[in-house]
Design a protein around this motif. Structure first.
Motif, PDB file in Angstrom:
ATOM      1  N   GLU A  60      49.578  29.486  12.466  1.00  0.00           N
ATOM      2  CA  GLU A  60      50.080  29.744  13.810  1.00  0.00           C
ATOM      3  C   GLU A  60      51.190  28.753  14.126  1.00  0.00           C
ATOM      4  OE1 GLU A  60      48.038  29.274  18.033  1.00  0.00           O
ATOM      5  OE2 GLU A  60      47.309  31.059  16.982  1.00  0.00           O
ATOM      6  N   ARG A  61      52.251  29.240  14.779  1.00  0.00           N
ATOM      7  CA  ARG A  61      53.402  28.400  15.077  1.00  0.00           C
ATOM      8  C   ARG A  61      53.599  28.139  16.568  1.00  0.00           C
ATOM      9  NH1 ARG A  61      57.735  31.236  10.846  1.00  0.00           N
ATOM     10  NH2 ARG A  61      56.699  30.489   8.923  1.00  0.00           N
ATOM     11  N   GLY A  62      52.942  28.888  17.397  1.00  0.00           N
ATOM     12  CA  GLY A  62      53.087  28.675  18.844  1.00  0.00           C
ATOM     13  C   GLY A  62      52.109  29.538  19.605  1.00  0.00           C
ATOM     14  N   ARG A  63      51.768  29.089  20.848  1.00  0.00           N
ATOM     15  CA  ARG A  63      50.802  29.823  21.670  1.00  0.00           C
ATOM     16  C   ARG A  63      51.002  29.412  23.128  1.00  0.00           C
ATOM     17  NH1 ARG A  63      45.373  32.112  21.174  1.00  0.00           N
ATOM     18  NH2 ARG A  63      45.857  32.245  18.960  1.00  0.00           N
ATOM     19  N   HIS A  64      50.945  30.413  24.027  1.00  0.00           N
ATOM     20  CA  HIS A  64      51.073  30.120  25.456  1.00  0.00           C
ATOM     21  C   HIS A  64      50.245  31.119  26.241  1.00  0.00           C
ATOM     22  CE1 HIS A  64      52.835  28.583  29.137  1.00  0.00           C
ATOM     23  NE2 HIS A  64      53.084  29.816  29.517  1.00  0.00           N
ATOM     24  N   LEU A  65      49.377  30.625  27.154  1.00  0.00           N
ATOM     25  CA  LEU A  65      48.507  31.489  27.955  1.00  0.00           C
ATOM     26  C   LEU A  65      49.120  31.742  29.326  1.00  0.00           C
ATOM     27  CD1 LEU A  65      44.701  31.471  28.221  1.00  0.00           C
ATOM     28  CD2 LEU A  65      46.015  31.296  30.328  1.00  0.00           C
ATOM     29  N   ASN A  66      48.986  32.979  29.817  1.00  0.00           N
ATOM     30  CA  ASN A  66      49.496  33.371  31.127  1.00  0.00           C
ATOM     31  C   ASN A  66      48.427  34.190  31.856  1.00  0.00           C
ATOM     32  OD1 ASN A  66      52.676  32.937  30.534  1.00  0.00           O
ATOM     33  ND2 ASN A  66      51.701  33.898  28.780  1.00  0.00           N
ATOM     34  N   ASN A  67      48.367  34.060  33.174  1.00  0.00           N
ATOM     35  CA  ASN A  67      47.463  34.895  33.961  1.00  0.00           C
ATOM     36  C   ASN A  67      48.098  36.260  34.208  1.00  0.00           C
ATOM     37  OD1 ASN A  67      45.216  33.232  34.369  1.00  0.00           O
ATOM     38  ND2 ASN A  67      46.214  32.154  36.048  1.00  0.00           N
ATOM     39  N   CYS A  68      47.260  37.301  34.180  1.00  0.00           N
ATOM     40  CA  CYS A  68      47.723  38.610  34.635  1.00  0.00           C
ATOM     41  C   CYS A  68      47.745  38.606  36.162  1.00  0.00           C
ATOM     42  CB  CYS A  68      46.803  39.706  34.113  1.00  0.00           C
ATOM     43  SG  CYS A  68      46.796  39.840  32.296  1.00  0.00           S
ATOM     44  N   ARG A  69      48.417  39.572  36.741  1.00  0.00           N
ATOM     45  CA  ARG A  69      48.604  39.624  38.189  1.00  0.00           C
ATOM     46  C   ARG A  69      47.885  40.829  38.780  1.00  0.00           C
ATOM     47  NH1 ARG A  69      54.505  39.928  41.233  1.00  0.00           N
ATOM     48  NH2 ARG A  69      53.714  40.238  43.353  1.00  0.00           N
ATOM     49  N   SER A  70      47.099  40.609  39.812  1.00  0.00           N
ATOM     50  CA  SER A  70      46.439  41.700  40.513  1.00  0.00           C
ATOM     51  C   SER A  70      47.455  42.342  41.452  1.00  0.00           C
ATOM     52  CB  SER A  70      45.233  41.172  41.301  1.00  0.00           C
ATOM     53  OG  SER A  70      44.548  42.234  41.920  1.00  0.00           O
ATOM     54  N   ILE A  71      47.838  43.596  41.174  1.00  0.00           N
ATOM     55  CA  ILE A  71      48.892  44.238  41.958  1.00  0.00           C
ATOM     56  C   ILE A  71      48.347  45.238  42.967  1.00  0.00           C
ATOM     57  CG2 ILE A  71      50.630  43.874  40.190  1.00  0.00           C
ATOM     58  CD1 ILE A  71      50.307  46.791  39.364  1.00  0.00           C
ATOM     59  N   SER A  72      47.062  45.588  42.865  1.00  0.00           N
ATOM     60  CA  SER A  72      46.445  46.434  43.882  1.00  0.00           C
ATOM     61  C   SER A  72      44.935  46.278  43.811  1.00  0.00           C
ATOM     62  CB  SER A  72      46.826  47.906  43.695  1.00  0.00           C
ATOM     63  OG  SER A  72      46.214  48.450  42.548  1.00  0.00           O
ATOM     64  N   THR A  73      44.278  46.373  44.979  1.00  0.00           N
ATOM     65  CA  THR A  73      42.818  46.319  45.040  1.00  0.00           C
ATOM     66  C   THR A  73      42.325  47.265  46.120  1.00  0.00           C
ATOM     67  OG1 THR A  73      42.925  44.428  46.567  1.00  0.00           O
ATOM     68  CG2 THR A  73      42.566  43.933  44.235  1.00  0.00           C
ATOM     69  N   ASN A  74      41.151  47.804  45.903  1.00  0.00           N
ATOM     70  CA  ASN A  74      40.469  48.620  46.904  1.00  0.00           C
ATOM     71  C   ASN A  74      39.269  47.824  47.383  1.00  0.00           C
ATOM     72  OD1 ASN A  74      39.134  50.520  48.462  1.00  0.00           O
ATOM     73  ND2 ASN A  74      38.317  51.614  46.683  1.00  0.00           N
ATOM     74  N   LYS A  75      39.396  47.211  48.564  1.00  0.00           N
ATOM     75  CA  LYS A  75      38.336  46.367  49.087  1.00  0.00           C
ATOM     76  C   LYS A  75      37.388  47.108  50.021  1.00  0.00           C
ATOM     77  CE  LYS A  75      40.975  42.108  48.619  1.00  0.00           C
ATOM     78  NZ  LYS A  75      41.442  40.861  49.268  1.00  0.00           N
ATOM     79  N   GLY A  76      37.626  48.405  50.243  1.00  0.00           N
ATOM     80  CA  GLY A  76      36.752  49.188  51.090  1.00  0.00           C
ATOM     81  C   GLY A  76      36.926  48.862  52.564  1.00  0.00           C
ATOM     82  N   ARG A  77      35.975  49.308  53.378  1.00  0.00           N
ATOM     83  CA  ARG A  77      36.030  49.086  54.821  1.00  0.00           C
ATOM     84  C   ARG A  77      35.350  47.775  55.188  1.00  0.00           C
ATOM     85  NH1 ARG A  77      33.917  54.100  54.074  1.00  0.00           N
ATOM     86  NH2 ARG A  77      31.872  53.287  54.704  1.00  0.00           N
ATOM     87  N   ASP A  78      35.673  47.245  56.353  1.00  0.00           N
ATOM     88  CA  ASP A  78      34.991  46.060  56.858  1.00  0.00           C
ATOM     89  C   ASP A  78      33.498  46.345  56.974  1.00  0.00           C
ATOM     90  OD1 ASP A  78      37.367  44.762  57.044  1.00  0.00           O
ATOM     91  OD2 ASP A  78      37.642  45.096  59.199  1.00  0.00           O
ATOM     92  N   GLY A  79      32.697  45.443  56.472  1.00  0.00           N
ATOM     93  CA  GLY A  79      31.250  45.611  56.548  1.00  0.00           C
ATOM     94  C   GLY A  79      30.634  46.193  55.297  1.00  0.00           C
ATOM     95  N   ASP A  80      31.455  46.730  54.384  1.00  0.00           N
ATOM     96  CA  ASP A  80      30.909  47.237  53.132  1.00  0.00           C
ATOM     97  C   ASP A  80      30.319  46.101  52.318  1.00  0.00           C
ATOM     98  OD1 ASP A  80      31.720  49.732  53.790  1.00  0.00           O
ATOM     99  OD2 ASP A  80      33.419  49.826  52.402  1.00  0.00           O
ATOM    100  N   ASP A  81      29.167  46.347  51.737  1.00  0.00           N
ATOM    101  CA  ASP A  81      28.515  45.356  50.870  1.00  0.00           C
ATOM    102  C   ASP A  81      28.434  43.997  51.530  1.00  0.00           C
ATOM    103  OD1 ASP A  81      28.171  47.262  49.022  1.00  0.00           O
ATOM    104  OD2 ASP A  81      29.599  46.482  47.571  1.00  0.00           O
ATOM    105  N   LYS A  82      27.951  43.947  52.774  1.00  0.00           N
ATOM    106  CA  LYS A  82      27.877  42.682  53.504  1.00  0.00           C
ATOM    107  C   LYS A  82      27.077  41.616  52.750  1.00  0.00           C
ATOM    108  CE  LYS A  82      28.606  43.823  58.364  1.00  0.00           C
ATOM    109  NZ  LYS A  82      27.989  43.847  59.698  1.00  0.00           N
ATOM    110  N   ASP A  83      26.067  42.079  52.054  1.00  0.00           N
ATOM    111  CA  ASP A  83      25.217  41.119  51.354  1.00  0.00           C
ATOM    112  C   ASP A  83      25.939  40.425  50.220  1.00  0.00           C
ATOM    113  OD1 ASP A  83      25.312  43.653  50.117  1.00  0.00           O
ATOM    114  OD2 ASP A  83      23.595  43.134  48.867  1.00  0.00           O
ATOM    115  N   LYS A  84      27.105  40.971  49.814  1.00  0.00           N
ATOM    116  CA  LYS A  84      27.823  40.376  48.685  1.00  0.00           C
ATOM    117  C   LYS A  84      29.083  39.654  49.135  1.00  0.00           C
ATOM    118  CE  LYS A  84      26.180  43.466  45.085  1.00  0.00           C
ATOM    119  NZ  LYS A  84      26.570  44.334  43.954  1.00  0.00           N
ATOM    120  N   ASP A  85      29.413  39.692  50.420  1.00  0.00           N
ATOM    121  CA  ASP A  85      30.637  39.044  50.904  1.00  0.00           C
ATOM    122  C   ASP A  85      30.414  37.567  51.119  1.00  0.00           C
ATOM    123  OD1 ASP A  85      31.837  41.880  52.806  1.00  0.00           O
ATOM    124  OD2 ASP A  85      32.206  41.250  50.763  1.00  0.00           O
TER     125      ASP A  85
END
Length: 208
Positions: free
Chosen positions: A183-208
């Motif tokens: 191996e001659r070189g290596r570089h790590l990069n984060n991927c980017r979250s470009i969209s999310t579906n977080k649902g409605r307010d109050g969904d899965d309250k026990d997990k928020d």
């Protein structure tokens, strides 16, 4: 007068240094992607990457994609798409036709990444030995994911690496093989979250 000007210069420099250090401290205090606790039902993550051969084909520039599920809910990879530099699709697979990942946790007929599982796939596994031309690289990779309940956003990252590449031709069989060496070189990069579906307010309250 000169001493007064010197003292003013010192005070000005000290003020700039203090402001700079405070700004850096603020930036450093922001949570890294891996420390975020955002939750969603689904989303799309986009990663960079590259895939080509150089130095007369004796060096391979490749990318590796690492997918981690830090949450307590299984996630599904619904779609994986690779785009070249022009925006053209050069590979696409839905959840039923994913290519085999390196540790076999994802692949054809299996698109579910269980809690705390990590898997990996390289551009070599998708695009093969032929490197992309100068006018169609680098690349973009998008992963569409989903879960049955709101879960911590998955952590996707990509690594660009280069390795020595040796070509061997067997005249008896007429086949060409390639061996990857140091191996001659290596570089790590984060991927980017470009969209999310977080649902409605109050969904899965026990997990928020």
């Amino acid at each position: 007068m000169k001493r007064g000007r010197d003292m003013n210069a010192i005070k000005t420099f000290a003020g700039i240094a203090l402001a700079t250090s405070m700004l850096m401290a603020t930036v450093g205090a922001e949570a890294a992607f891996s420390d975020q606790d955002d939750r969603a039902y689904s989303g799309t993550l986009a990663c960079g990457g590259n895939h080509f051969n150089r130095v007369g084909g004796t060096e391979a520039q490749r990318s590796s994609y690492v997918l981690r599920n830090y949450g307590d809910t299984p996630i599904r990879i619904e779609q994986m798409t690779l785009y070249d530099a022009t925006g053209a699709v050069i590979f696409s697979a839905d959840g039923t036709s994913l290519p085999p990942f390196r540790n076999s946790l994802l692949g054809p007929g299996d698109n579910v990444l269980m809690p705390n599982q990590t898997t990996q796939i390289n551009t070599q596994d998708i695009l093969g030995e032929s490197g992309l031309g100068r006018n169609v690289r680098p690349i973009t990779v998008k992963f569409d994911w989903a879960a049955d309940s709101k879960t911590i956003l998955p952590d996707f990252s990509w690594v660009r690496f280069s390795r020595a590449r040796v070509r061997t031709f067997d005249p008896a069989t007429g086949t060409t093989t390639f061996e990857y060496r140091e191996e001659r070189g290596r570089h790590l990069n984060n991927c980017r979250s470009i969209s999310t579906n977080k649902g409605r307010d109050g969904d899965d309250k026990d997990k928020d």
